[in-house]
Design a protein around this motif. Structure first.
Motif, PDB file in Angstrom:
ATOM      1  N   TRP A 142       0.931  -1.119   0.032  1.00 23.26           N
ATOM      2  CA  TRP A 142      -0.092  -0.089  -0.092  1.00 23.26           C
ATOM      3  C   TRP A 142       0.988   1.185  -0.070  1.00 23.26           C
ATOM      4  O   TRP A 142       0.255   2.401  -0.370  1.00 23.26           O
ATOM      5  CB  TRP A 142      -0.865  -0.084   1.185  1.00 23.26           C
ATOM      6  CG  TRP A 142      -2.132  -0.993   1.004  1.00 23.26           C
ATOM      7  CD1 TRP A 142      -2.138  -2.373   1.196  1.00 23.26           C
ATOM      8  CD2 TRP A 142      -3.397  -0.634   0.051  1.00 23.26           C
ATOM      9  NE1 TRP A 142      -3.350  -2.952   0.787  1.00 23.26           N
ATOM     10  CE2 TRP A 142      -4.096  -2.042   0.178  1.00 23.26           C
ATOM     11  CE3 TRP A 142      -3.826   0.703  -0.552  1.00 23.26           C
ATOM     12  CZ2 TRP A 142      -5.249  -1.664  -0.583  1.00 23.26           C
ATOM     13  CZ3 TRP A 142      -5.004   0.742  -1.070  1.00 23.26           C
ATOM     14  CH2 TRP A 142      -5.725  -0.671  -1.251  1.00 23.26           C
ATOM     15  N   TYR A 145       1.052   1.831  -3.541  1.00 21.54           N
ATOM     16  CA  TYR A 145      -0.065   2.142  -4.091  1.00 21.54           C
ATOM     17  C   TYR A 145      -0.495   3.708  -4.063  1.00 21.54           C
ATOM     18  O   TYR A 145      -0.816   4.379  -4.928  1.00 21.54           O
ATOM     19  CB  TYR A 145      -1.104   1.223  -3.805  1.00 21.54           C
ATOM     20  CG  TYR A 145      -1.225  -0.077  -4.129  1.00 21.54           C
ATOM     21  CD1 TYR A 145      -0.136  -0.755  -4.721  1.00 21.54           C
ATOM     22  CD2 TYR A 145      -2.052  -1.016  -3.509  1.00 21.54           C
ATOM     23  CE1 TYR A 145      -0.056  -2.172  -5.202  1.00 21.54           C
ATOM     24  CE2 TYR A 145      -1.896  -2.302  -3.816  1.00 21.54           C
ATOM     25  CZ  TYR A 145      -0.947  -2.786  -4.790  1.00 21.54           C
ATOM     26  OH  TYR A 145      -1.211  -4.260  -5.085  1.00 21.54           O
ATOM     27  N   THR A 148       1.839   5.815  -6.002  1.00 24.45           N
ATOM     28  CA  THR A 148       1.123   6.106  -7.211  1.00 24.45           C
ATOM     29  C   THR A 148       0.067   6.915  -7.687  1.00 24.45           C
ATOM     30  O   THR A 148      -0.104   7.788  -8.367  1.00 24.45           O
ATOM     31  CB  THR A 148       0.833   4.610  -7.911  1.00 24.45           C
ATOM     32  OG1 THR A 148       1.841   3.666  -8.008  1.00 24.45           O
ATOM     33  CG2 THR A 148       0.198   4.600  -9.095  1.00 24.45           C
ATOM     34  N   MET A 334      -8.550  -3.976  -5.809  1.00 22.66           N
ATOM     35  CA  MET A 334      -7.439  -3.361  -5.312  1.00 22.66           C
ATOM     36  C   MET A 334      -6.665  -4.982  -4.627  1.00 22.66           C
ATOM     37  O   MET A 334      -5.438  -4.631  -4.158  1.00 22.66           O
ATOM     38  CB  MET A 334      -7.406  -2.351  -4.193  1.00 22.66           C
ATOM     39  CG  MET A 334      -7.919  -1.057  -4.750  1.00 22.66           C
ATOM     40  SD  MET A 334      -6.585  -0.355  -6.162  1.00 22.66           S
ATOM     41  CE  MET A 334      -5.235   0.049  -4.718  1.00 22.66           C
ATOM     42  N   TYR A 378      -2.056  -0.504 -10.320  1.00 21.89           N
ATOM     43  CA  TYR A 378      -0.957  -0.338  -9.203  1.00 21.89           C
ATOM     44  C   TYR A 378      -0.395  -1.789  -8.985  1.00 21.89           C
ATOM     45  O   TYR A 378       0.965  -1.539  -8.590  1.00 21.89           O
ATOM     46  CB  TYR A 378      -2.131  -0.538  -7.684  1.00 21.89           C
ATOM     47  CG  TYR A 378      -3.078   0.965  -7.738  1.00 21.89           C
ATOM     48  CD1 TYR A 378      -2.186   2.222  -7.325  1.00 21.89           C
ATOM     49  CD2 TYR A 378      -3.879   0.992  -8.096  1.00 21.89           C
ATOM     50  CE1 TYR A 378      -3.088   3.369  -7.130  1.00 21.89           C
ATOM     51  CE2 TYR A 378      -4.862   2.066  -8.216  1.00 21.89           C
ATOM     52  CZ  TYR A 378      -4.345   3.296  -7.679  1.00 21.89           C
ATOM     53  OH  TYR A 378      -5.085   4.354  -7.737  1.00 21.89           O
ATOM     54  N   SER A 403       3.204  -0.378 -11.593  1.00 25.55           N
ATOM     55  CA  SER A 403       2.422   0.420 -10.864  1.00 25.55           C
ATOM     56  C   SER A 403       2.341   1.634 -11.557  1.00 25.55           C
ATOM     57  O   SER A 403       3.450   2.479 -11.981  1.00 25.55           O
ATOM     58  CB  SER A 403       3.084   0.636  -9.470  1.00 25.55           C
ATOM     59  OG  SER A 403       2.112   1.178  -8.642  1.00 25.55           O
TER      60      SER A 403
END
Length: 792
Positions: A142, A145, A148, A334, A378, A403
């Motif tokens: 995460w 993520y 990004t 996700m 991602y 990602s």
């Protein structure tokens, strides 16, 4: 470098050029050589940019960079990057570094090219976090993520987590909600998004509504019903509970939507609705959908944009947006993605599995006249969610190369001044669905023998969007019977969700028992038997290509690369052996090289012959053998050192010309002339012997040239200065029985006025030379031996 020496180098390299032609294709080597070349470095990161951009890729020395702008994996035929690459519109820019025999992993950058116009509102919608642990990759990923997301939307108005925050299946793990809450709080603080609104919906894996509500701030998930009203950047927003749709919720939602539609202040505004489950007959044609009552509620309001998750169905597929009476958007998942249950390659065998290794979401920009929705990857690296043994293994090694790449082009929803005007501008309708079928390229499919069996190497069909899947029918060429390799209704996944989309697929021609992951292989082809295969390519709308058929024999190995490399190698081996006198007769070009390290060359030749005689049992081994033969050929060719015999040849020709010219004149030999001519003829004989001998080093050639030249100069000098020798153009005379006006037998006649020994026409006539001396001069051996004794 002299012409002679350049010619020697060129001849020595002829076989190497042949060996290079024998190298395996890039696609054949790519699977095993990607780690040998560093991926290109990029001047831009994935993210949001205002206006057209340029991006520069750099690679290691000796590598060239090929690139694409459509999200596909570059090949050796893709465009060559020679400088900055212009990115005029939102694109996935992908680059690969190639050497003569290897390629790097791809570098992909998702470049969102936006106008300078400021959006009225920005928000991100994600779903199915499924975070039930606070350690390990499922937590660490995460960080990447959110990095990004920050490059795309540094300060979004809202982030909506649209259901399934955790993995609960038994309504007893509400405490797991501490993990997604902590993850969000930490990353919001780390990325500076502390002012970003968080909105959550209730999903089927979230325990119970009231238990979930207890775990979060009221601002994130208010109340105990699972549905509520909010606003995002000044636009109306609603969260609905798709796990418990009821009349109370329906009446509440319909009433609020109706009021907003009738209010002149809001009737032209989009209304955003978020619910965990998709609506029937909308996105992905309603796959994994429910709540037909919700569809009835929304159908009167074209300005509604409904976002859903739950299905995990990927958002690369264009069926992830749907417009009829309102707009529906699938925002992906996700945690992991899905397709609609295709055959995938799990090691040496195919198995049917819907899960795919992606993490995706959408980001939304609201403008005065439109809504832009971008699809973000991602995680979309190559791989599988299960190991070949059937163990779950997805997203174990963050961060991911993909990602920030884009899962597809921007979706643009036009806004109208009224709901009716908005509906009139719908474009993502069934009537507008893509009808262009995939087409085959020039490259043909092949079947490669691997350690585990035959593998279909398939250059992917092209499409204006993407090729989604393939059917494969394999018939026994002898009996004509269709094999049971892949069921008639079985579709083979094209890996179209991977970023970048692969240019070539390797499909094992074997299937696991029950078509299930982790099971042993129970269907394959018989080695040595001939088959006929037919492929058909499909896009996600079912548009089908023309069939492509080809024949193959299971277990066959393409040895053409080895054969070409062997031809080149054999030429070098034989040349070395001719130079060393092992093989005869010699060819003229063999005199232009020498082998200084005889023992090393013999060892290299033996090693090369052993490689040629090897019998690989797989195609990869055959390709590797072709490279190994080429390398060994180059190593052996390095033992062939070019020499320049041009200087010695010129000196020999010059000596012969001088002697021949002297023989045509009337001259006599002085005492000193006898000795210098004997010396000249001895050196000439030795030079001619050396010139006709193989494997003579340059130093010996140069020494013979110098000594012959010196002997010629000494002889010419003696004939010009001897007793009675004339000077200029007048003949000299010496005492004798001849008339003073007639040159005697001992006279020497010459012309050296121009100072060029080659122009000297004087000649020495041997006097008093015995028969033995003449024989020695003719044979040359005795004089050569004597010379060697003098110089040793």
């Amino acid at each position: 470098m002299s012409i002679g020496r350049f010619a020697g180098l060129a001849l020595a390299g002829v076989a190497l050029l042949g060996a290079q032609a024998a190298l395996p294709t890039a696609t054949a080597a790519a699977a095993v050589t990607q780690s040998e070349v560093a991926a290109p470095a990029a001047s831009l990161e994935s993210g949001r940019y205002v206006g057209p951009q340029s991006i520069t890729f750099t690679a290691q020395a000796g590598a060239e960079i090929r690139y694409t702008l459509d999200g596909t994996h570059p090949t050796r035929k893709s465009r060559l990057a020679t400088g900055p690459i212009a990115v005029e519109r939102t694109s996935n820019v992908t680059a690969v570094a190639f050497t003569d025999r290897a390629e790097s992993l791809p570098t992909i950058r998702g470049i969102l090219v936006k106008s300078a116009e400021e959006p009225l509102s920005q928000f991100a919608v994600m779903s199915d976090i499924h975070l039930s642990t606070g350690t390990g990759p499922s937590w660490d990923k995460w960080t990447g993520y959110f990095d990004t997301l920050r490059r795309i939307m540094p300060s979004p108005d809202a982030i909506i987590s649209n259901g399934d925050q955790i993995n609960d299946n038994h309504f007893n793990t509400a405490s797991d909600h501490q993990y997604p809450r902590t993850m969000l709080e930490q990353n919001l603080a780390r990325t500076g998004m502390t002012d970003t609104k968080i909105m959550m919906s209730f999903g089927n894996h979230d325990d119970r509504v009231y238990r979930m509500a207890e775990q979060y701030p009221d601002a994130w998930f208010p109340g105990e019903t699972g549905y509520y009203e909010a606003e995002i950047g000044g636009f109306p927003a609603f969260v609905v509970n798709t796990e418990a749709w009821n009349i109370a919720q329906a009446n509440w939602l319909y009433g609020r939507l109706d009021a907003l539609s009738k209010d002149p202040a809001t009737q032209g505004q989009p209304i955003f609705v978020f619910g965990h489950r998709p609506i029937p007959a909308t996105v992905w044609d309603g796959a994994q959908a429910s709540n037909s009552g919700l569809k009835q509620n929304l159908s009167d309001f074209p300005q509604v944009v409904y976002f859903s998750g739950h299905s995990h169905l990927n958002i690369t597929d264009e069926r992830s947006i749907h417009q009829e009476n309102f707009t529906s958007v699938n925002e992906g998942s996700m945690s992991y993605g899905e397709n609609d249950g295709k055959f995938q390659a799990f090691g040496p065998g195919l198995a049917r599995d819907a899960t795919i290794p992606t993490a995706q979401s959408v980001v939304v920009d609201v403008y005065a006249d439109r809504i832009e929705i971008d699809r973000i990857n991602y995680a979309a690296d190559p791989g599988r969610t299960y190991t070949d043994e059937g163990v779950w293994s997805f997203q174990e090694k963050p961060p991911f190369n993909s990602s920030g790449s884009l899962a597809g082009p921007t979706w643009t929803i036009a806004r109208g001044a009224t709901p009716a005007e908005t509906q009139a501008k719908f474009t993502y309708t069934k009537a507008n669905r893509n009808a262009v079928a995939p087409t085959w390229g020039e490259e043909q499919p092949t079947v490669r023998q691997t350690e585990s069996g035959p593998v279909l190497r398939l250059p992917q069909a092209g499409d204006d969007q993407f090729t989604s899947e393939y059917t494969l029918v394999v018939k026994d060429a002898q009996s004509g019977a269709t094999t049971t390799l892949v069921p008639a209704n079985g579709r083979i996944y094209s890996d179209y969700v991977v970023a970048p989309k692969p240019a070539v697929l390797d499909i094992p021609l074997a299937v696991r028992a029950g078509d299930r992951v982790g099971q042993p292989i129970d269907r394959t082809l018989e080695s040595g038997r001939s088959y006929e295969a037919t492929l058909t390519a499909y896009d996600s709308y079912g548009n089908a290509s023309a069939p492509r058929s080809f024949a193959f024999t299971a277990g066959d190995i393409d040895r053409s690369g080895i054969e070409r490399a062997t031809t080149a190698a054999t030429a070098v081996v034989e040349r070395v052996e001719r130079v060393l006198g092992v093989l005869s007769p010699a060819e003229p070009a063999d005199f232009d090289v020498v082998v200084a390290d005889v023992s090393g060359a013999k060892l290299a030749a033996a090693e090369l012959r052993s490689r040629i005689e090897a019998a690989p049992t797989t195609q990869d081994a055959a390709d590797a053998a072709a490279w190994a033969i080429a390398d060994a050929t180059q190593e052996l060719a390095a033992h062939l050192v070019p020499v320049d015999r041009g200087g010695l040849a010129a000196a020999i020709a010059k000596a012969h010309a001088a002697i021949d010219a002297a023989a045509t004149t009337q001259a006599r030999v002085t005492a000193s002339g006898d000795e210098t001519e004997l010396k000249l003829r001895a050196e000439l004989a030795e030079a001619e012997e050396i010139q006709g001998t193989l494997n003579v080093p340059q130093s010996a050639l140069d020494a013979a040239t110098d000594e012959l030249t010196a002997a010629l100069t000494a002889w010419q000098t003696s004939t010009d200065t001897g007793t009675g020798t004339g000077t200029g153009t007048d003949p000299g005379t010496t005492p004798g029985t001849d008339s003073p006006d007639t040159p005697g037998t001992g006279a020497i006649q010459g012309n050296t006025a121009n100072g060029d020994p080659l122009a000297d026409t004087g000649s020495a006539v041997l006097a008093g030379v015995g028969v033995l001396a003449v024989v020695a001069l003719g044979a040359g051996g005795a004089l050569l031996a004597a010379r060697r004794m003098r110089t040793n």
